[in-house]
Design an enzyme around this catalytic site. Structure first.
Site, short mmCIF file in Angstrom:
data_model
loop_
_atom_site.label_atom_id
_atom_site.label_comp_id
_atom_site.label_asym_id
_atom_site.label_seq_id
_atom_site.Cartn_x
_atom_site.Cartn_y
_atom_site.Cartn_z
CB SER A 76 -8.46 4.31 -3.64
OG SER A 76 -8.28 4.34 -2.24
CE LYS A 97 -8.78 7.57 -6.70
NZ LYS A 97 -8.08 7.35 -7.98
CE1 TYR A 128 -7.89 9.82 -4.13
CE2 TYR A 128 -8.59 8.43 -2.31
CZ TYR A 128 -7.78 8.64 -3.41
OH TYR A 128 -6.86 7.69 -3.78
#
Length: 300
Positions: free
Chosen positions: A172, A189, A185
């Site tokens: 991402s 990533k 998150y």
């Protein structure tokens, strides 16, 4: 004297690399065929994984689809079979190492050696750090990065023996920059981007340049996992667009795939901007989505 020659050679290599990159940018790139390749896609029951499966099916690949959602992965498999390709669907929890290893062994027996891996399965829990449960943090890392390790470790030996394959990491833009209320998150990533870069470097050091690597880094994608996302400067992407860009990157062996592509330029510029300027950009960007903050769901 040797160091002088090495530095001159380095300078020439840098110049040549820039010229080569410019030529590749201006000229149409040759695309490889993936017909007949055995492609394993995790998180194939929804979103980017499902649309990526369709892209490979259109190109007559043999598909191995994994997802924790039985109904979702079977629906994806059914649609792919309509395109006339062989599909094997498995219900797999990509946070469970032993289940991953057992499923890999089953795939090897029933289908054969996987030649393309798309590590796409993901987990996200939008919340401030104190509202995020411990088990949610653990699950985020188990799915978003540790699963990549277990799947790749299990499937890489056959690729190394043949010096052939392609390993795709779905990361991402959050793997290059942080967003509040997505700390686990973003951290996972960042790890995924590091995994891709480290694996790429290690394969090159081993002389296994026939094994290609790619890393997908999109901005917000409308998959439903993040509720009501909005930004002023970035578009909210649709899954079909992201899947097409990912497939284009795989077919041209592109190492880092940013969607949209101009995100790469903004990330480079950020390295040279002072903190005050970066904070101002963040305010203008005004990224918002539903998150649990102080135990209450708000749009932040």
């Amino acid at each position: 004297m040797n160091i002088v020659l090495d530095l001159l050679l380095l300078l020439l290599t840098i110049i040549y690399s820039y010229v080569e990159a410019l030529v590749k940018f201006c000229l149409p790139q040759r695309r490889k065929s993936v017909a007949g390749e055995i492609v394993l896609i995790t998180g194939a029951g929804h979103g980017i994984g499902r649309l990526t499966a369709y892209e490979f099916a259109k190109r007559k690949s043999r598909l191995v689809l994994w997802d924790i959602n039985k109904r979702g992965v079977e629906e994806t498999a059914a649609e792919c079979r309509k395109l006339g390709v062989q599909v094997h669907a498995f219900v797999v929890d990509c946070s469970d190492r032993e289940e991953i290893y057992n499923s890999v062994n089953q795939v090897k027996k029933e289908v054969g050696d996987v030649t393309i891996i798309v590590n796409n399965a993901g987990a996200i829990y939008p919340a401030d750090l104190l509202s995020t449960k411990d088990e949610e943090i653990t699950k985020t890392f188990e799915v978003n990065i540790l699963g990549h390790f277990w799947i790749t470790k299990a499937l890489l030996p056959s690729m190394i023996r043949r010096n052939y394959g392609h390993i795709v990491t779905v990361a991402s833009v959050c793997g290059h920059g942080v967003i509040p209320y997505l700390i686990p998150y973003c951290s996972s990533k960042f790890a995924a981007v590091g995994f891709h870069k480290g694996l790429t470097a290690e394969l090159e050091a081993l002389g296994k340049t026939g094994i290609k690597t790619s890393c997908l880094c999109p901005v917000f994608v409308n998959t439903g996992f993040t509720k009501n996302p909005s930004t002023r400067l970035w578009p909210i992407l649709e899954t079909d667009e992201v899947a097409r860009r990912l497939m284009d990157g795989i077919l041209t062996n592109k190492k880092m795939i940013f969607v949209p592509s101009y995100i790469n330029i903004s990330l480079i510029l950020e390295k040279f901007l002072p903190e005050r300027a970066l904070a101002a950009i963040s305010r203008v960007q005004n990224i918002q989505f539903e998150a649990l903050v102080g135990q209450k769901t708000k749009k932040k």
